[in-house]
Motif scaffolding. Structure first.
Motif, PDB file in Angstrom:
ATOM      1  N   PHE A 102       0.861  -1.189   0.000  1.00 15.14           N
ATOM      2  CA  PHE A 102       0.000   0.000   0.000  1.00 15.14           C
ATOM      3  C   PHE A 102       0.896   1.236   0.000  1.00 15.14           C
ATOM      4  N   ASP A 103       0.976   1.926  -1.117  1.00 15.53           N
ATOM      5  CA  ASP A 103       1.751   3.162  -1.221  1.00 15.53           C
ATOM      6  C   ASP A 103       3.180   2.970  -0.696  1.00 15.53           C
ATOM      7  N   GLY A 104       3.813   1.885  -1.138  1.00 15.37           N
ATOM      8  CA  GLY A 104       5.198   1.633  -0.762  1.00 15.37           C
ATOM      9  C   GLY A 104       5.398   0.906   0.554  1.00 15.37           C
ATOM     10  N   VAL A 105       4.302   0.599   1.251  1.00 15.36           N
ATOM     11  CA  VAL A 105       4.386  -0.055   2.564  1.00 15.36           C
ATOM     12  C   VAL A 105       3.863  -1.485   2.452  1.00 15.36           C
ATOM     13  N   SER A 106       4.636  -2.438   2.924  1.00 20.10           N
ATOM     14  CA  SER A 106       4.194  -3.829   2.904  1.00 20.10           C
ATOM     15  C   SER A 106       3.061  -4.040   3.903  1.00 20.10           C
ATOM     16  N   VAL A 107       2.031  -4.744   3.469  1.00 18.66           N
ATOM     17  CA  VAL A 107       0.893  -5.042   4.338  1.00 18.66           C
ATOM     18  C   VAL A 107       0.416  -6.467   4.054  1.00 18.66           C
ATOM     19  N   ARG A 108      -0.348  -6.997   4.990  1.00 20.50           N
ATOM     20  CA  ARG A 108      -1.037  -8.270   4.771  1.00 20.50           C
ATOM     21  C   ARG A 108      -2.529  -8.013   4.922  1.00 20.50           C
ATOM     22  N   VAL A 109      -3.286  -8.401   3.904  1.00 24.23           N
ATOM     23  CA  VAL A 109      -4.732  -8.151   3.880  1.00 24.23           C
ATOM     24  C   VAL A 109      -5.475  -9.459   4.135  1.00 24.23           C
TER      25      VAL A 109
ATOM     26  N   GLY B 254     -13.789  -2.206   7.799  1.00 30.45           N
ATOM     27  CA  GLY B 254     -12.369  -2.521   7.682  1.00 30.45           C
ATOM     28  C   GLY B 254     -11.625  -2.093   8.936  1.00 30.45           C
ATOM     29  N   LEU B 255     -10.465  -2.683   9.129  1.00 25.36           N
ATOM     30  CA  LEU B 255      -9.649  -2.362  10.302  1.00 25.36           C
ATOM     31  C   LEU B 255      -8.177  -2.383   9.913  1.00 25.36           C
ATOM     32  N   VAL B 256      -7.465  -1.318  10.237  1.00 25.39           N
ATOM     33  CA  VAL B 256      -6.006  -1.292  10.109  1.00 25.39           C
ATOM     34  C   VAL B 256      -5.436  -1.750  11.440  1.00 25.39           C
TER      35      VAL B 256
ATOM     36  N   VAL C 176      -6.247  -5.075   7.614  1.00 28.07           N
ATOM     37  CA  VAL C 176      -4.967  -4.765   6.983  1.00 28.07           C
ATOM     38  C   VAL C 176      -3.911  -4.677   8.072  1.00 28.07           C
ATOM     39  N   SER C 177      -2.937  -5.601   8.059  1.00 24.94           N
ATOM     40  CA  SER C 177      -1.860  -5.615   9.043  1.00 24.94           C
ATOM     41  C   SER C 177      -0.629  -4.964   8.427  1.00 24.94           C
ATOM     42  N   VAL C 178      -0.102  -3.944   9.101  1.00 21.90           N
ATOM     43  CA  VAL C 178       0.946  -3.081   8.525  1.00 21.90           C
ATOM     44  C   VAL C 178       2.344  -3.569   8.916  1.00 21.90           C
ATOM     45  N   GLU C 179       3.182  -3.770   7.926  1.00 30.88           N
ATOM     46  CA  GLU C 179       4.589  -4.164   8.140  1.00 30.88           C
ATOM     47  C   GLU C 179       5.455  -2.920   8.032  1.00 30.88           C
ATOM     48  N   TYR C 180       5.406  -2.083   9.061  1.00 32.59           N
ATOM     49  CA  TYR C 180       6.163  -0.834   9.032  1.00 32.59           C
ATOM     50  C   TYR C 180       7.659  -1.101   9.220  1.00 32.59           C
ATOM     51  N   ARG C 181       8.459  -0.132   8.807  1.00 34.64           N
ATOM     52  CA  ARG C 181       9.913  -0.264   8.957  1.00 34.64           C
ATOM     53  C   ARG C 181      10.290  -0.206  10.438  1.00 34.64           C
ATOM     54  N   LEU C 182      11.250  -1.038  10.819  1.00 31.32           N
ATOM     55  CA  LEU C 182      11.631  -1.168  12.221  1.00 31.32           C
ATOM     56  C   LEU C 182      12.860  -0.332  12.549  1.00 31.32           C
ATOM     57  N   ALA C 183      12.897   0.157  13.791  1.00 31.84           N
ATOM     58  CA  ALA C 183      14.100   0.770  14.346  1.00 31.84           C
ATOM     59  C   ALA C 183      15.008  -0.368  14.834  1.00 31.84           C
TER      60      ALA C 183
ATOM     61  N   VAL D  31       0.857   5.855   8.520  1.00 34.05           N
ATOM     62  CA  VAL D  31      -0.031   6.857   7.925  1.00 34.05           C
ATOM     63  C   VAL D  31      -0.278   6.528   6.454  1.00 34.05           C
ATOM     64  N   ALA D  32       0.790   6.203   5.737  1.00 33.93           N
ATOM     65  CA  ALA D  32       0.662   5.938   4.302  1.00 33.93           C
ATOM     66  C   ALA D  32      -0.250   4.746   4.039  1.00 33.93           C
ATOM     67  N   ALA D  33      -0.069   3.671   4.791  1.00 32.63           N
ATOM     68  CA  ALA D  33      -0.885   2.472   4.594  1.00 32.63           C
ATOM     69  C   ALA D  33      -2.348   2.738   4.939  1.00 32.63           C
ATOM     70  N   THR D  34      -2.585   3.484   5.998  1.00 28.81           N
ATOM     71  CA  THR D  34      -3.962   3.788   6.410  1.00 28.81           C
ATOM     72  C   THR D  34      -4.645   4.672   5.384  1.00 28.81           C
ATOM     73  N   LYS D  35      -3.954   5.681   4.909  1.00 29.05           N
ATOM     74  CA  LYS D  35      -4.520   6.554   3.878  1.00 29.05           C
ATOM     75  C   LYS D  35      -4.871   5.757   2.626  1.00 29.05           C
ATOM     76  N   PHE D  36      -3.967   4.893   2.219  1.00 24.25           N
ATOM     77  CA  PHE D  36      -4.197   4.100   1.014  1.00 24.25           C
ATOM     78  C   PHE D  36      -5.443   3.240   1.168  1.00 24.25           C
ATOM     79  N   PHE D  37      -5.615   2.635   2.324  1.00 28.27           N
ATOM     80  CA  PHE D  37      -6.791   1.792   2.566  1.00 28.27           C
ATOM     81  C   PHE D  37      -8.066   2.633   2.531  1.00 28.27           C
ATOM     82  N   LEU D  38      -8.036   3.802   3.142  1.00 27.69           N
ATOM     83  CA  LEU D  38      -9.201   4.688   3.116  1.00 27.69           C
ATOM     84  C   LEU D  38      -9.540   5.107   1.686  1.00 27.69           C
ATOM     85  N   GLN D  39      -8.516   5.337   0.872  1.00 26.27           N
ATOM     86  CA  GLN D  39      -8.728   5.807  -0.500  1.00 26.27           C
ATOM     87  C   GLN D  39      -9.112   4.684  -1.462  1.00 26.27           C
ATOM     88  N   ASN D  40      -8.768   3.449  -1.119  1.00 26.50           N
ATOM     89  CA  ASN D  40      -8.998   2.318  -2.022  1.00 26.50           C
ATOM     90  C   ASN D  40      -9.890   1.243  -1.396  1.00 26.50           C
TER      91      ASN D  40
END
Length: 408
Positions: free
Chosen positions: A95-102, A117-119, A150-157, A170-179
């Motif tokens: 989703f917009d460059g962010v790995s997710v599992r749907v 839906g649920l992020v 939608v489970s978000v695989e965000y980048r880790l510290a 934010v990017a993954a959530t926005k993408f889900f709302l828009q699509n």
């Protein structure tokens, strides 16, 4: 010779007994499991530090890979002979460059009616864990509620410090709302949820998107034992539970620093609350973590409003970020809390983060937000994924499902 061997054996048994001894609260459910989890975390940290000392990786990355291996092994045992994904279509995508599992229930895919839906944003101190380790939990949410998760695989510290995890969420959530239409989801019925560090990110995303005028509003936020502030490490819950190895004060401060600047040289300053100035301790931000919200018999703090740009900080890289609501949602100003969606906050008695959740629930209620605070007197940090084997965690899962079913 026999005497020496016997002596060595006795010493080994004593040392092993000492090492395996773990303080367990008297009323915690399944105390053996609690102790085992704490010993595993303590051992993993020792191994991670030894690896770093020997020049093999760093403490956070070593800790991550050790826990990944142990968690995978545990999951295989716990889910042996089960098909918890049955009835779901599970897709790894971007989703917009962010790995997710749907996770899509087959019934929802074929339905003529759009579903909620649920992020979901997983925990792990911004450093550990991934969507695989929450796969059973997120699949359970999708199946039981009949919704798309939608489970978000965000980048880790620490490879990716703040704001990487926030930006990805934010990017993954926005993408889900828009699509949403692509997944047969009603875009006006999308919520967000997360546990621990994921609760931080879910709360931060909710605050950020509340100001977005071109997107539908999030329907609700559900935060499980969230970590919300890095200003005060002497809250009652830190003092009560900081010694517990499941999530110790030392480890939580390390997580914050790995996420902030990947520099733990100032860890002792933070643990002693010496990372904030006298001025900041008397400012309005101190009121956001007023212990009176946890212990009503205390006197309220007297605070003096001060502009953020005028606050003095010690020489710690990026330390002013602790006042950024994207980093620490409890630092959001009162006005920014108004109008947020209905909120579910789960807290546990045996958790250094207990008071973060209590304080946020209190402040949201004062701002007029409808809040359901679900507190577990015998609960401990990170217990929810045990919902199939721990009765208290099962009750907590049932309450979460009931809330989401009613509010999505």
């Amino acid at each position: 010779m026999v005497v020496k061997a016997s002596l060595v054996f006795v010493v080994a048994v004593v040392l092993l007994t000492y090492y395996c001894h773990e303080p367990v609260p008297p009323d915690v459910p399944q105390p053996t499991m609690f102790a085992a989890m704490a010993i595993v975390m303590r051992t993993a940290r020792h191994m991670a530090n030894i690896g770093e000392y020997l020049g093999i990786g760093t403490e956070p990355t070593n800790l991550r890979y050790i826990l990944w291996a142990l968690t995978r092994a545990g999951q295989k045992v716990m889910t042996l002979g089960t098909n918890y994904r049955e009835g779901l279509e599970c897709t790894d995508t971007v989703f917009d460059g962010v790995s997710v599992r749907v996770y899509e229930p087959v019934s929802a895919v074929k339905s003529d009616v759009k579903v909620p839906g649920l992020v979901f944003i997983h925990g792990g101190g911004f450093v550990l864990l991934n969507v695989d380790m929450f796969d059973e939990l997120t699949a359970h949410l999708a199946k039981e509620l009949g919704i798309v998760v939608v489970s978000v695989e965000y980048r880790l510290a620490p490879e990716h410090v703040f704001p990487a995890a926030f930006d990805d969420s934010v990017a993954a959530t926005k993408f889900f709302l828009q699509n949403a239409d692509k997944y047969n989801v009603d875009r006006t019925r999308i919520g967000i949820s997360g546990d621990s560090a994921g609760g931080n990110l879910a709360a931060a995303v909710t605050l950020a998107l509340a100001k977005e005028k071109r997107l539908p509003k999030l329907k609700t936020q559900a935060l499980m034992y969230p970590v919300l502030q890095a200003m005060d490490f002497n809250t009652p819950s830190y003092l009560d539970n900081g010694y517990m190895n499941i999530l110790s004060k030392d480890l939580m401060v390390s997580f914050w620093l790995w996420y902030l600047n990947n520099d733990v040289s100032s860890k002792e300053l933070l643990k002693a609350n010496n990372h904030t100035s006298v001025q900041l301790k008397k400012s309005q931000y101190a009121g956001y973590v007023d212990h009176k919200m946890v212990r009503p018999n205390l006197r309220p703090k007297v605070v003096t409003p001060v502009k953020k740009e005028n606050i003095e900080f010690p020489e710690i890289p990026n330390i002013a970020t602790i006042l950024d609501p994207r980093f620490a949602p409890l630092m959001a100003d009162d006005a920014d809390l108004e109008g947020l969606p209905p909120t579910f906050i789960m807290t546990c008695e045996y958790d250094v983060l207990r008071d973060d959740g209590v304080m946020y629930a209190t402040r949201l209620q004062k701002a007029g937000v409808r809040v359901e605070h679900d507190h577990y007197e015998r609960g401990f940090h990170g217990f929810l994924p045990q919902f199939r084997v721990n009765e208290l965690a099962g009750n907590a899962m049932d309450n979460l499902l009931a809330y989401l079913k009613k509010n999505l």
